[in-house]
Design an enzyme around this catalytic site. Structure first.
Site, mmCIF file in Angstrom:
data_model
loop_
_atom_site.group_PDB
_atom_site.id
_atom_site.type_symbol
_atom_site.label_atom_id
_atom_site.label_comp_id
_atom_site.label_asym_id
_atom_site.label_seq_id
_atom_site.Cartn_x
_atom_site.Cartn_y
_atom_site.Cartn_z
ATOM 1 N N LYS A 93 -10.761 71.982 53.071
ATOM 2 C CA LYS A 93 -10.669 72.361 51.662
ATOM 3 C C LYS A 93 -10.803 73.868 51.572
ATOM 4 O O LYS A 93 -11.356 74.513 52.472
ATOM 5 C CB LYS A 93 -11.782 71.703 50.858
ATOM 6 C CG LYS A 93 -11.437 71.505 49.390
ATOM 7 C CD LYS A 93 -10.495 70.321 49.181
ATOM 8 C CE LYS A 93 -10.303 70.052 47.695
ATOM 9 N NZ LYS A 93 -9.475 68.868 47.458
ATOM 10 N N GLY A 193 -12.914 65.825 31.737
ATOM 11 C CA GLY A 193 -12.036 66.734 32.478
ATOM 12 C C GLY A 193 -10.596 66.279 32.324
ATOM 13 O O GLY A 193 -10.205 65.248 32.863
ATOM 14 N N GLY A 195 -7.571 67.988 33.095
ATOM 15 C CA GLY A 195 -6.576 68.817 33.756
ATOM 16 C C GLY A 195 -5.348 67.970 34.036
ATOM 17 O O GLY A 195 -5.093 66.965 33.368
ATOM 18 N N VAL A 197 -4.682 65.859 36.468
ATOM 19 C CA VAL A 197 -5.021 64.488 36.836
ATOM 20 C C VAL A 197 -5.611 63.745 35.651
ATOM 21 O O VAL A 197 -5.204 62.618 35.328
ATOM 22 C CB VAL A 197 -6.011 64.459 38.020
ATOM 23 C CG1 VAL A 197 -6.451 63.032 38.321
ATOM 24 C CG2 VAL A 197 -5.374 65.076 39.261
#
Length: 364
Positions: A93, A193, A195, A197
């Site tokens: 990552k 959240g 975003g 996705v």
């Protein structure tokens, strides 16, 4: 898992290699470029099954110690995500420190691509929070070790929709196991959240007939998504609200002792990585409270499955088929956890680790 504790931006308590968050990592690379303003960290956790593949996240961390802790936890999670999904990949990552809305430039992303290229394929990058397909084009201009590039460039495109589809499949499996039906119609779902996705997950849930509550740090995003999908904006304490399913789709560690005390949901199934602040402690607390947790690195693997197609050359339809199978794997994990009287996270981790250990044994 204990987090790596840092005393300030330059010192690491005198102990990096013995820190539990770091001890299994093969390599951590710090990238600094004054001209573009790039400050990035690349974590390579394990390459037993193949090159470390994982997205790049751009986030305005409050402290550099948060960025280090994040990349260590995220890269470790990618190892297990690839393993449990049957992919021949390791875990890696990257994080870029900065506000993606203000600080990101093409030159910065190109410089980051040069750092990725310097690792000679040990790390392959892709999109994550704050990064889009255009950014991957910039990285691609400096290295071939990149996935999630636009379809017109021969890539698989934005992996976010496939990630959301996998989370949706995992959530349906959790509903089947907890409520006796995979039908999400009438269920109240909190998506924290929204975003790329999170928004796509809202779309799937709305089409499935669920009542969707949304929460995000950006008011304009909430208004946009609420208008498009008829979702309900929630700006108060996310965990004090009444709903059936909690879907964390932003940053990790939102499931912790404080939030669990307030949580009314009977199911947790979301896209965020490292949702449990402490995977053993919090996983056990959820089990004791009867809250069913769908392991994050299992149900959010759709994006990884999608970008893997660029390496092994299968099409989008095959990526979706493999992602849909998350439903069956999630049910299997729940059954195993109940049979062995362990948490779903422990059950999923056990399977992932066994595959890695078998690969190591075959090498020796």
């Amino acid at each position: 898992m204990n987090d790596l504790k840092l005393t300030d931006s330059s010192t690491v308590d005198g102990a990096v290699f013995s820190a539990s968050a770091f001890k299994d990592h093969e390599q951590v690379v710090f990238c600094n470029d004054r001209e573009t303003g790039l400050k990035a960290i690349i974590g390579i956790h394990d390459t037993t099954l193949g090159p470390a593949l994982g997205g790049t996240r751009m986030w305005n961390y409050n402290h550099e110690s948060e960025a280090i802790r994040d990349v260590l936890r995220l890269s470790r999670g990618m190892t297990f995500k690839a393993s449990i999904s049957g992919l021949n990949l390791g875990g890696g990552k990257a994080v870029i420190i900065g506000d993606s809305r203000k600080d990101k430039t093409d030159a910065l992303m190109q410089k980051f691509g040069e750092y990725v290229n310097s690792l000679s394929g040990r790390y392959i990058t892709a999109e994550d929070v704050g990064i889009n397909t255009h950014d991957m084009e910039m990285v691609k201009s400096k290295t071939d070790h990149v996935t999630g590039i636009p379809v017109e460039m021969g890539g698989s495109g934005d992996p976010s929709p496939v990630t959301a589809y996998g989370v949706f499949m995992g959530m349906k499996a959790a509903a089947e196991y907890k409520f006796g039906s995979s039908d999400l119609g009438g269920k109240r779902v909190m998506v924290q959240g929204i975003g790329h996705v999170g928004e796509t997950l809202v779309k799937h849930l709305t089409e499935a007939g669920a009542t969707v509550l949304i929460n995000d740090i950006h008011r304009d995003r909430m208004e946009e998504v609420a208008k498009q999908y008829g979702a309900q904006i929630h700006e108060g304490d996310v965990f004090a609200a009444e709903y059936d399913i909690y879907a964390p789709c932003a940053l990790g560690a939102t499931v912790n002792p404080d939030s669990i005390k307030k949580l009314s949901a009977q199911v947790i199934a979301g896209a965020a990585n490292n949702q449990l602040a402490d995977e053993w402690r919090d996983g056990e607390t959820l089990k004791q409270k009867g809250i069913l947790y769908a392991p994050d690195f299992l149900i959010n693997a759709g994006g990884l499955i999608n970008v893997y197609s660029e390496i092994v050359k299968y099409d989008r339809e095959e990526a979706l088929r493999r992602t849909e199978n998350i439903y069956h794997t999630t049910l299997q994990i729940f059954r195993t956890a109940e049979l062995e009287n362990i948490t779903p996270h422990q059950a999923a981790l056990k399977i992932a680790q066994e595959r890695i250990e078998q690969a190591k044994a075959q090498r020796n």
